[in-house]
Design a protein around this motif. Sequence first.
Motif, PDB file in Angstrom:
ATOM      1  N   VAL A 174      23.446 -10.399 -11.369  1.00  0.00           N
ATOM      2  CA  VAL A 174      23.008  -9.209 -12.098  1.00  0.00           C
ATOM      3  C   VAL A 174      21.569  -8.866 -11.732  1.00  0.00           C
ATOM      4  CG1 VAL A 174      22.595  -8.204 -14.375  1.00  0.00           C
ATOM      5  CG2 VAL A 174      24.589  -9.688 -13.999  1.00  0.00           C
ATOM      6  N   MET A 175      20.722  -9.877 -11.610  1.00  0.00           N
ATOM      7  CA  MET A 175      19.316  -9.679 -11.298  1.00  0.00           C
ATOM      8  C   MET A 175      18.934 -10.514 -10.087  1.00  0.00           C
ATOM      9  SD  MET A 175      18.070  -7.483 -13.396  1.00  0.00           S
ATOM     10  CE  MET A 175      18.426  -6.737 -15.007  1.00  0.00           C
ATOM     11  N   LEU A 176      17.954 -10.027  -9.318  1.00  0.00           N
ATOM     12  CA  LEU A 176      17.483 -10.733  -8.136  1.00  0.00           C
ATOM     13  C   LEU A 176      16.116 -11.343  -8.396  1.00  0.00           C
ATOM     14  CD1 LEU A 176      18.400  -8.112  -5.383  1.00  0.00           C
ATOM     15  CD2 LEU A 176      19.473 -10.353  -5.729  1.00  0.00           C
ATOM     16  N   GLY A 177      15.943 -12.572  -7.891  1.00  0.00           N
ATOM     17  CA  GLY A 177      14.664 -13.256  -7.978  1.00  0.00           C
ATOM     18  C   GLY A 177      14.117 -13.541  -6.598  1.00  0.00           C
ATOM     19  N   LYS A 178      12.999 -14.234  -6.547  1.00  0.00           N
ATOM     20  CA  LYS A 178      12.347 -14.553  -5.268  1.00  0.00           C
ATOM     21  C   LYS A 178      13.300 -15.327  -4.362  1.00  0.00           C
ATOM     22  CE  LYS A 178       7.956 -16.364  -3.458  1.00  0.00           C
ATOM     23  NZ  LYS A 178       8.517 -17.041  -2.312  1.00  0.00           N
ATOM     24  N   ASP A 179      13.307 -14.954  -3.080  1.00  0.00           N
ATOM     25  CA  ASP A 179      14.106 -15.566  -2.002  1.00  0.00           C
ATOM     26  C   ASP A 179      15.587 -15.201  -2.062  1.00  0.00           C
ATOM     27  OD1 ASP A 179      11.832 -16.796  -0.949  1.00  0.00           O
ATOM     28  OD2 ASP A 179      12.107 -18.589  -2.159  1.00  0.00           O
ATOM     29  N   ASP A 180      16.024 -14.436  -3.069  1.00  0.00           N
ATOM     30  CA  ASP A 180      17.419 -13.984  -3.100  1.00  0.00           C
ATOM     31  C   ASP A 180      17.634 -12.903  -2.034  1.00  0.00           C
ATOM     32  OD1 ASP A 180      18.067 -15.672  -5.138  1.00  0.00           O
ATOM     33  OD2 ASP A 180      17.961 -14.143  -6.723  1.00  0.00           O
ATOM     34  N   LYS A 181      18.900 -12.700  -1.692  1.00  0.00           N
ATOM     35  CA  LYS A 181      19.253 -11.662  -0.728  1.00  0.00           C
ATOM     36  C   LYS A 181      19.675 -10.384  -1.464  1.00  0.00           C
ATOM     37  CE  LYS A 181      20.479 -14.168   3.479  1.00  0.00           C
ATOM     38  NZ  LYS A 181      19.670 -15.338   3.163  1.00  0.00           N
ATOM     39  N   ALA A 182      19.266  -9.246  -0.897  1.00  0.00           N
ATOM     40  CA  ALA A 182      19.650  -7.940  -1.422  1.00  0.00           C
ATOM     41  C   ALA A 182      20.280  -7.140  -0.291  1.00  0.00           C
ATOM     42  CB  ALA A 182      18.434  -7.206  -1.971  1.00  0.00           C
ATOM     43  N   TYR A 183      21.321  -6.385  -0.613  1.00  0.00           N
ATOM     44  CA  TYR A 183      22.023  -5.576   0.380  1.00  0.00           C
ATOM     45  C   TYR A 183      21.698  -4.106   0.116  1.00  0.00           C
ATOM     46  CZ  TYR A 183      24.311 -10.044   0.956  1.00  0.00           C
ATOM     47  OH  TYR A 183      24.544 -11.384   1.161  1.00  0.00           O
ATOM     48  N   VAL A 236      20.459  -6.277   5.358  1.00  0.00           N
ATOM     49  CA  VAL A 236      20.231  -7.511   4.601  1.00  0.00           C
ATOM     50  C   VAL A 236      18.727  -7.699   4.419  1.00  0.00           C
ATOM     51  CG1 VAL A 236      20.577  -9.990   4.474  1.00  0.00           C
ATOM     52  CG2 VAL A 236      22.319  -8.544   5.556  1.00  0.00           C
ATOM     53  N   PHE A 237      18.303  -7.826   3.169  1.00  0.00           N
ATOM     54  CA  PHE A 237      16.893  -8.031   2.836  1.00  0.00           C
ATOM     55  C   PHE A 237      16.715  -9.348   2.081  1.00  0.00           C
ATOM     56  CE2 PHE A 237      16.555  -3.608   3.822  1.00  0.00           C
ATOM     57  CZ  PHE A 237      15.218  -3.364   4.094  1.00  0.00           C
ATOM     58  N   LYS A 238      15.493  -9.878   2.140  1.00  0.00           N
ATOM     59  CA  LYS A 238      15.130 -11.055   1.357  1.00  0.00           C
ATOM     60  C   LYS A 238      14.010 -10.665   0.393  1.00  0.00           C
ATOM     61  CE  LYS A 238      13.437 -15.827   1.772  1.00  0.00           C
ATOM     62  NZ  LYS A 238      13.019 -16.894   2.725  1.00  0.00           N
ATOM     63  N   VAL A 239      14.138 -11.084  -0.861  1.00  0.00           N
ATOM     64  CA  VAL A 239      13.120 -10.780  -1.869  1.00  0.00           C
ATOM     65  C   VAL A 239      11.892 -11.660  -1.604  1.00  0.00           C
ATOM     66  CG1 VAL A 239      12.560 -10.745  -4.319  1.00  0.00           C
ATOM     67  CG2 VAL A 239      14.875 -10.135  -3.551  1.00  0.00           C
ATOM     68  N   VAL A 240      10.753 -11.027  -1.380  1.00  0.00           N
ATOM     69  CA  VAL A 240       9.514 -11.743  -1.054  1.00  0.00           C
ATOM     70  C   VAL A 240       8.697 -12.036  -2.310  1.00  0.00           C
ATOM     71  CG1 VAL A 240       7.340 -11.637   0.225  1.00  0.00           C
ATOM     72  CG2 VAL A 240       9.452 -10.742   1.249  1.00  0.00           C
ATOM     73  N   SER A 241       8.542 -11.045  -3.169  1.00  0.00           N
ATOM     74  CA  SER A 241       7.771 -11.229  -4.404  1.00  0.00           C
ATOM     75  C   SER A 241       8.422 -10.450  -5.528  1.00  0.00           C
ATOM     76  CB  SER A 241       6.315 -10.773  -4.215  1.00  0.00           C
ATOM     77  OG  SER A 241       6.261  -9.382  -3.989  1.00  0.00           O
ATOM     78  N   VAL A 242       8.263 -10.943  -6.736  1.00  0.00           N
ATOM     79  CA  VAL A 242       8.911 -10.326  -7.893  1.00  0.00           C
ATOM     80  C   VAL A 242       7.902 -10.139  -9.017  1.00  0.00           C
ATOM     81  CG1 VAL A 242      10.703 -10.549  -9.644  1.00  0.00           C
ATOM     82  CG2 VAL A 242      11.143 -11.335  -7.318  1.00  0.00           C
ATOM     83  N   LYS A 243       7.733  -8.904  -9.449  1.00  0.00           N
ATOM     84  CA  LYS A 243       6.961  -8.621 -10.657  1.00  0.00           C
ATOM     85  C   LYS A 243       7.907  -8.485 -11.835  1.00  0.00           C
ATOM     86  CE  LYS A 243       3.470  -5.477 -12.486  1.00  0.00           C
ATOM     87  NZ  LYS A 243       4.192  -4.831 -13.595  1.00  0.00           N
ATOM     88  N   GLU A 244       9.024  -7.786 -11.606  1.00  0.00           N
ATOM     89  CA  GLU A 244      10.123  -7.716 -12.559  1.00  0.00           C
ATOM     90  C   GLU A 244      11.410  -7.885 -11.770  1.00  0.00           C
ATOM     91  OE1 GLU A 244      10.130  -4.320 -15.121  1.00  0.00           O
ATOM     92  OE2 GLU A 244       7.941  -4.226 -15.215  1.00  0.00           O
ATOM     93  N   GLU A 245      12.458  -8.371 -12.406  1.00  0.00           N
ATOM     94  CA  GLU A 245      13.704  -8.627 -11.695  1.00  0.00           C
ATOM     95  C   GLU A 245      14.320  -7.332 -11.178  1.00  0.00           C
ATOM     96  OE1 GLU A 245      15.672 -10.816 -14.824  1.00  0.00           O
ATOM     97  OE2 GLU A 245      15.499 -12.671 -13.665  1.00  0.00           O
ATOM     98  N   MET A 246      14.859  -7.419  -9.959  1.00  0.00           N
ATOM     99  CA  MET A 246      15.475  -6.261  -9.307  1.00  0.00           C
ATOM    100  C   MET A 246      16.978  -6.263  -9.555  1.00  0.00           C
ATOM    101  SD  MET A 246      13.489  -6.737  -5.693  1.00  0.00           S
ATOM    102  CE  MET A 246      11.760  -7.208  -5.694  1.00  0.00           C
ATOM    103  N   ALA A 247      17.604  -5.078  -9.392  1.00  0.00           N
ATOM    104  CA  ALA A 247      19.034  -4.956  -9.643  1.00  0.00           C
ATOM    105  C   ALA A 247      19.613  -3.859  -8.756  1.00  0.00           C
ATOM    106  CB  ALA A 247      19.291  -4.646 -11.121  1.00  0.00           C
ATOM    107  N   VAL A 248      20.926  -3.765  -8.766  1.00  0.00           N
ATOM    108  CA  VAL A 248      21.619  -2.713  -8.022  1.00  0.00           C
ATOM    109  C   VAL A 248      21.154  -1.344  -8.526  1.00  0.00           C
ATOM    110  CG1 VAL A 248      23.875  -1.649  -7.609  1.00  0.00           C
ATOM    111  CG2 VAL A 248      23.627  -4.146  -7.520  1.00  0.00           C
ATOM    112  N   GLY A 249      20.891  -0.449  -7.588  1.00  0.00           N
ATOM    113  CA  GLY A 249      20.429   0.887  -7.944  1.00  0.00           C
ATOM    114  C   GLY A 249      18.937   1.083  -7.800  1.00  0.00           C
ATOM    115  N   ASP A 250      18.157  -0.011  -7.724  1.00  0.00           N
ATOM    116  CA  ASP A 250      16.712   0.123  -7.547  1.00  0.00           C
ATOM    117  C   ASP A 250      16.408   0.654  -6.141  1.00  0.00           C
ATOM    118  OD1 ASP A 250      16.214  -0.766 -10.107  1.00  0.00           O
ATOM    119  OD2 ASP A 250      16.038  -2.864  -9.518  1.00  0.00           O
TER     120      ASP A 250
END
Length: 378
Positions: A174-183, A236-250
């Motif tokens: 549901v949410m992405l954190g640091k080092d997670d993959k985003a499509y 394919v992206f990798k989350v480098v830094s997180v201020k708030e959790e990311m999600a689909v649609g961002d």
Amino acid sequence: MKKFSTAALILALASASSSFAATGEEATKSSRCAFLPNAPDQHTVVRGDTLWGISGKFLQHPWCWPEVWGMNKEQIHNPHWIYPGQIVYLDRAAGRLRLGTPVAGGSNAGAGSDGRGVPTIKLEPQLRTEGLGQEAVPAIPANAIEPFLSQPLVIEKDELDHAARIVATQENRVMLGKDDKAYVRGDLGSGTSFQVFRPGNALKDPETGKVIAHEASYLGTIKLERPATSPDEAHVFKVVSVKEEMAVGDRLLPVPPRPILNYVPHPPDHPVNARIVSVYGGVSQAGQNQIVSINRGKKDGIDLGTVLELYRFGPVVTDRTDKTSFWAFGSFGRPKVKLPDNQYGGLFIFRAFDNISYGLVMQVTDSVQIGDLAKSPE
């Protein structure tokens, strides 16, 4: 690479001091930028200092330091660096601050005298480059505004509509954190590093009620790992830094180059009467070193370094001492009196958009509230 000469700055300031005549507008500046009665004779610059803090040791209004340095408009927009180890002197006779190093062998901790009690300053060429600017003393607390210098605070209404977007997450999280993959799908241009945003609140002008800007919520940064090989494939992206959790649609926007900016405080060229629109972070009140927005921007003459004073509207009260009213008892029918607006702090503008600006709350004696006034210094 541009070089800055501290010696040239000192000579320019000395020239400005010798030709200074305290009449008309200059006299107003002189009285407005008064020195503290207990101001020290000198201050040695150390790491952790800010120009605002140093000036606060000498001046009743710290933002006045460009005026008492005698800086002209060109110097204000392109100021020279000041570094740890240099000494700021108070020239009481000329009503100026000066920068230099003490002459060896003199009195007063190595400083000589010209017979008027003014320390003799040794002018030495001290060439600096922008590459060395990181060692320089900042104008204001840099850590309070750094996160906002390379992140848009305001997004144009349709700017995110066509931006690349996150369409799926690693393992359907549901949410992405640091080092997670985003499509991600969408046009990346030639970029590989992106900031992630979520459309935020519409900001309304307290005076008109109209929407003047749309604030974006900054979520963090992601970096491209593998671009899509066909139009129907996701990047394919990798989350480098997180201020708030990311999600689909961002949404994604390219990371802009980090600006090298010199913030020199100055009053606006024209009278400004602004209102506080919002406190960054969604809270209702702000204190020192917090970020607020105002309903004035570049179109109103606001630029980087503009200084405004914060006021709370004076309340309207009933004059219970008035005995001329037809009604002898109670408050009904008695005249109303508006109390003066209360000045309680200062605001330092560090980002300006067309219709809205963001400022750092400086010294305050009360909390900043939405709807408060932000006016030109008197």
